[in-house]
Design an enzyme around this catalytic site. Sequence first.
Site, PDB file in Angstrom:
ATOM      1  N   GLN A 241       0.745  -1.154  -0.058  1.00 11.02           N
ATOM      2  CA  GLN A 241       0.173  -0.105   0.092  1.00 11.02           C
ATOM      3  C   GLN A 241       0.863   1.354  -0.034  1.00 11.02           C
ATOM      4  O   GLN A 241       0.680   2.135  -0.849  1.00 11.02           O
ATOM      5  CB  GLN A 241      -0.853  -0.072   1.518  1.00 11.02           C
TER       6      GLN A 241
ATOM      7  N   HIS B  70       2.158   2.666  -3.343  1.00  7.64           N
ATOM      8  CA  HIS B  70       1.272   3.751  -4.096  1.00  7.64           C
ATOM      9  C   HIS B  70       1.660   5.295  -4.294  1.00  7.64           C
ATOM     10  O   HIS B  70       1.704   5.814  -5.487  1.00  7.64           O
ATOM     11  CB  HIS B  70       0.047   3.698  -3.526  1.00  7.64           C
TER      12      HIS B  70
ATOM     13  N   GLU C 289      -9.932   3.380   3.655  1.00  4.85           N
ATOM     14  CA  GLU C 289     -10.256   2.927   2.367  1.00  4.85           C
ATOM     15  C   GLU C 289     -10.291   1.295   2.574  1.00  4.85           C
ATOM     16  O   GLU C 289     -11.205   0.666   1.864  1.00  4.85           O
ATOM     17  CB  GLU C 289      -9.192   3.365   1.353  1.00  4.85           C
ATOM     18  N   HIS C 290      -9.116   0.640   2.864  1.00  3.15           N
ATOM     19  CA  HIS C 290      -9.238  -0.790   2.888  1.00  3.15           C
ATOM     20  C   HIS C 290      -8.832  -1.102   4.365  1.00  3.15           C
ATOM     21  O   HIS C 290      -8.123  -0.558   5.163  1.00  3.15           O
ATOM     22  CB  HIS C 290      -7.931  -1.411   2.381  1.00  3.15           C
TER      23      HIS C 290
ATOM     24  N   ASP D  51      -6.835  -4.585  -5.710  1.00  7.42           N
ATOM     25  CA  ASP D  51      -6.322  -3.725  -6.592  1.00  7.42           C
ATOM     26  C   ASP D  51      -6.528  -4.328  -7.978  1.00  7.42           C
ATOM     27  O   ASP D  51      -6.576  -3.481  -8.968  1.00  7.42           O
ATOM     28  CB  ASP D  51      -4.725  -3.404  -6.107  1.00  7.42           C
TER      29      ASP D  51
ATOM     30  N   HIS E  87     -51.828  24.290  -4.633  1.00  8.42           N
ATOM     31  CA  HIS E  87     -51.806  22.729  -4.330  1.00  8.42           C
ATOM     32  C   HIS E  87     -52.913  22.080  -3.867  1.00  8.42           C
ATOM     33  O   HIS E  87     -53.381  21.144  -4.444  1.00  8.42           O
ATOM     34  CB  HIS E  87     -50.541  22.525  -3.378  1.00  8.42           C
TER      35      HIS E  87
END
Length: 424
Positions: free
Chosen positions: A248, A251, A315-316, A349, A409
């Site tokens: 990770q 990245h 995120e993960h 991924d 209405h």
Amino acid sequence: MMLRRLEPHQVQELRREAVDAATLRNAAVIVDEVRRGGEEALRRYAEKFGERTAGQPLALDRNQLQAALRALPGDQRAVLERTAARIEDFTLAQRAALKDLEVPVLGGKAGHTVAPVDRAGCYAPGGRYPLPSSVLMTAVTARAAGVKEVWVASPRPAQITLAAAAVAGADGLLAVGGAHAIAALAYGVGGPPACDVVVGPGNRWVTAAKKVVAGDVGIDMLAGPSELVILADATADPGVVAADLLAQAEHDPEALPVLVTTDAALADAVDRELAGQLAELPTRDIAGAALGNGFVVIADTLSEALAVCDRLAPEHLQILTKDPDEVARRANHYGGLFIGSASAEVFGDYGIGPNHTLPTGGVARFKGGLSVFDFLRIRTWLRMNHGPDAAAAAHDAAALARLEGLEAHARAAELRLTVLPSDE
């Protein structure tokens, strides 16, 4: 220590801004220039950033994408096609889970229909590495949702990126990136039509531009630097934990690798593994910088560890514990969940099925990852009759309208009490 140590109470909710104010202001200028200036403005930015040369086309059509695919070595093509097929299987199953609806209501029937947007723009980063996986994740998902026209944008696309766009069924590829590419997809400049939805990961300029165009078009999310939280106990293999954290970390220098554990000895062993594995990693400069953002939390109990993970809403979230399925059922906030030692986050991924475009910065508290649902519209409908139930509905509607002071209405509702020709 490779990762700093924090106490559980020191971990705050993860609310990393996806984009800073200065980038947002500058991206807005770029978006406006491309929207107003059209292809001339887009080309100016593409040439300024070395994405295109003078006279070089901004976009490639489907025939050119297919040519890139044909020229690709057979083993590489096979990997793309297998991955695309797995993504498609998963996304088609997602699409099948959402169906049209019809239910009885007072005085008639109501329901919804599920329909795809007409055009989608899919961004794939192309800066530090070519990312054909992002092309597949976005464009295959759009096609599975039923989108009629799908365009990819990616700066300086490698052959593998062009081939991935062909495999994904893209209609064309805009060979530019950044905020100007998002503007082109949103407003129809340089080749692609004006898209209804613009999705995909990117750097802060891409994210800022998506924020600017949101409202004119749909977007998936504002994703920031990638995050991985590993929840582990004494049964976890420290070498596996370190390898997954480094995967990770490589990245982006801004990535966030985190270990939450109930075992202090594991934290020490992971730290040693990180040092050894990092020394041999070709991407160690990037991964090492990202490790500086990360941390280890040692919790007294599993419940306390889970509370830390939920506070982060990463995120993960990867579960490496004695009973990972039970622990996974107790986790509440995450973009993507990876259960057990065999379920490496890198499989997410690279297209085993679920999408890798996921919410960051704590956004998982209210948003899931990219899916077919980002390309679909839920459209409701109502069909009333002229029977006694409809009369009751008209009385209630008129009464509520008068409570709000909206007499027109009320009168429109009461008009339905008049005997009208039946259109049943």
